[in-house]
Design a protein around this motif. Structure first.
Motif, PDB file in Angstrom:
ATOM      1  N   HIS A 137       3.205  -6.484  10.017  1.00 34.69           N
ATOM      2  CA  HIS A 137       2.423  -5.910   8.919  1.00 34.69           C
ATOM      3  C   HIS A 137       3.340  -5.575   7.749  1.00 34.69           C
ATOM      4  O   HIS A 137       3.546  -4.412   7.413  1.00 34.69           O
ATOM      5  N   PRO A 138       3.914  -6.589   7.107  1.00 39.28           N
ATOM      6  CA  PRO A 138       4.884  -6.320   6.040  1.00 39.28           C
ATOM      7  C   PRO A 138       4.229  -5.696   4.811  1.00 39.28           C
ATOM      8  O   PRO A 138       3.058  -5.942   4.516  1.00 39.28           O
ATOM      9  N   ASN A 139       5.008  -4.884   4.126  1.00 39.07           N
ATOM     10  CA  ASN A 139       4.548  -4.262   2.886  1.00 39.07           C
ATOM     11  C   ASN A 139       5.695  -4.341   1.887  1.00 39.07           C
ATOM     12  O   ASN A 139       6.405  -3.359   1.644  1.00 39.07           O
ATOM     13  N   PRO A 140       5.921  -5.513   1.302  1.00 42.62           N
ATOM     14  CA  PRO A 140       7.112  -5.702   0.467  1.00 42.62           C
ATOM     15  C   PRO A 140       7.155  -4.816  -0.770  1.00 42.62           C
ATOM     16  O   PRO A 140       8.237  -4.370  -1.168  1.00 42.62           O
ATOM     17  N   ASP A 141       6.014  -4.548  -1.395  1.00 44.03           N
ATOM     18  CA  ASP A 141       6.025  -3.697  -2.583  1.00 44.03           C
ATOM     19  C   ASP A 141       6.487  -2.279  -2.236  1.00 44.03           C
ATOM     20  O   ASP A 141       7.224  -1.645  -3.004  1.00 44.03           O
ATOM     21  N   PHE A 142       6.028  -1.794  -1.112  1.00 41.24           N
ATOM     22  CA  PHE A 142       6.443  -0.466  -0.653  1.00 41.24           C
ATOM     23  C   PHE A 142       7.952  -0.423  -0.449  1.00 41.24           C
ATOM     24  O   PHE A 142       8.642   0.511  -0.904  1.00 41.24           O
ATOM     25  N   GLN A 143       8.503  -1.429   0.227  1.00 44.59           N
ATOM     26  CA  GLN A 143       9.945  -1.452   0.485  1.00 44.59           C
ATOM     27  C   GLN A 143      10.740  -1.468  -0.828  1.00 44.59           C
ATOM     28  O   GLN A 143      11.740  -0.742  -0.969  1.00 44.59           O
ATOM     29  N   GLN A 144      10.307  -2.267  -1.778  1.00 41.63           N
ATOM     30  CA  GLN A 144      11.053  -2.368  -3.035  1.00 41.63           C
ATOM     31  C   GLN A 144      10.967  -1.078  -3.843  1.00 41.63           C
ATOM     32  O   GLN A 144      11.912  -0.724  -4.567  1.00 41.63           O
ATOM     33  N   THR A 145       9.865  -0.360  -3.731  1.00 41.15           N
ATOM     34  CA  THR A 145       9.749   0.922  -4.420  1.00 41.15           C
ATOM     35  C   THR A 145      10.753   1.922  -3.856  1.00 41.15           C
ATOM     36  O   THR A 145      11.399   2.669  -4.606  1.00 41.15           O
ATOM     37  N   VAL A 146      10.899   1.941  -2.542  1.00 40.94           N
ATOM     38  CA  VAL A 146      11.879   2.843  -1.929  1.00 40.94           C
ATOM     39  C   VAL A 146      13.294   2.442  -2.327  1.00 40.94           C
ATOM     40  O   VAL A 146      14.132   3.297  -2.665  1.00 40.94           O
ATOM     41  N   ASP A 160       5.156   9.072  -2.623  1.00 39.20           N
ATOM     42  CA  ASP A 160       4.529   8.788  -3.925  1.00 39.20           C
ATOM     43  C   ASP A 160       3.846   7.429  -3.930  1.00 39.20           C
ATOM     44  O   ASP A 160       2.726   7.280  -4.449  1.00 39.20           O
ATOM     45  N   TYR A 161       4.527   6.445  -3.368  1.00 41.17           N
ATOM     46  CA  TYR A 161       3.922   5.110  -3.313  1.00 41.17           C
ATOM     47  C   TYR A 161       2.648   5.134  -2.479  1.00 41.17           C
ATOM     48  O   TYR A 161       1.604   4.587  -2.878  1.00 41.17           O
ATOM     49  N   ALA A 162       2.717   5.741  -1.310  1.00 39.02           N
ATOM     50  CA  ALA A 162       1.567   5.759  -0.413  1.00 39.02           C
ATOM     51  C   ALA A 162       0.369   6.446  -1.065  1.00 39.02           C
ATOM     52  O   ALA A 162      -0.767   5.968  -0.960  1.00 39.02           O
TER      53      ALA A 162
END
Length: 306
Positions: A212-221, A300-302
């Motif tokens: 269940h990848p979430n690339p946008d979330f990872q890049q935000t962190v 914040d992203y979530a």
């Protein structure tokens, strides 16, 4: 290529039995205090936040209450976020970063989310600066039914009532030089396998979920921590710690399949941080600050992508 020097415990190619595990345990020495470094800090936070004992580890003469901290006055209409540290006890900034988040930002986020922090999942290993528990079991491969690790089982029981409500879970880790000098050779010896030397990534990276990848979330962190520390580049094979880089500073593991802490919920936003404390460009203060920045960016992203 395999190491020329066998691990000093056991017979190469033969998995450890009770005798080898006992020999390994006899060599583990307490080097710091869970009471002083964690319990005293948690006690100091109890005037502002809800503190609870969610389990107890009984390791002979060593007794450890497992502590969790919650934002006060949980509200059903708010999402839940989970922050875990010290699943590998030797990964110091995971523990202190989790506590610092509560100290510095706990009140700030309490009216936006219900947050739950387990700052030191593995206190025996924290005191001995080790990866395993005293049974030579890795808690971060043990988040599954009938877990062989009391640390993992207790945390899963704590989270079970809210498991399906968790919006974001961030698990705070480090990758250290001792991963190659001690822990990977010990793992190979324990399992009766040949040790194949690798390299330690020079910088911060994240572990996303293969399923269940979430690339946008990872890049935000990543963007949030980059002003504080450098991001680990992929090696000449395009890998970080032996896994293909899915993006700059990101690899992916099947979190639930491997029994990893970050896979214990179905949160749409989940990640494992990997700080590199042995870099000549990193200080303990920076490492703690990186973990805090990662937690804040993740929340914040979530909240912005519910």
């Amino acid at each position: 290529m395999t190491t020329a020097t066998p691990y000093p415990i056991g017979t190469p190619g033969v998995p450890w039995g009770d005798e080898e595990r006992a020999e390994w345990l006899s060599q583990q020495v307490r080097q710091r205090s869970y009471q002083d470094d964690v319990l005293s800090v948690v006690e100091g936070l109890s005037s502002r936040f809800d503190v609870e004992v969610y389990g107890h580890l009984d390791y002979g003469a060593d007794q450890y209450p497992l502590m969790a901290i919650r934002s006060r006055n949980w509200r059903d209409e708010l999402p839940v976020v989970l922050i875990t540290g010290g699943v590998h006890g030797y990964e110091t900034s995971g523990v202190h970063g989790a506590l610092r988040f509560v100290e510095q930002h706990g009140v700030e986020y309490a009216d936006r989310v219900n947050w739950l922090v387990a700052p030191c999942v593995s206190p025996w290993a924290y005191e001995r600066i080790h990866r395993w528990n005293p049974d030579a079991v890795d808690p971060n491969r043990s988040f599954r039914a009938d877990s062989p690790a009391g640390e993992s089982a207790a945390l899963m029981a704590l989270v079970a009532p809210i498991r399906d409500r968790v919006l974001m879970h961030i698990d705070l880790h480090e990758t250290t030089d001792t991963d190659e000098s001690e822990f990977q050779p010990a793992l190979a010896a324990r399992d009766g396998k040949l040790y194949e030397p690798g390299s330690i990534p020079d910088g911060f990276y994240l572990v996303d979920d293969t399923e269940h990848p979430n690339p946008d979330f990872q890049q935000t962190v990543l963007a949030a921590v980059e002003p504080i520390t450098h991001i680990a580049p992929a090696d000449e094979r395009g890998e970080i710690l032996g896994s293909p880089a899915a993006a700059r500073g990101v690899i992916r593991y099947p979190l639930a399949q491997l029994g990893l802490c970050a896979g214990m919920t179905s949160a749409p936003c989940r990640t494992t941080t990997e700080v590199y404390p042995d870099s000549p460009r990193a200080t303990p203060e920076q490492c703690n600050a990186v973990q805090v920045a990662a937690v804040c960016a993740a929340i914040d992203y979530a909240l912005g992508h519910r």
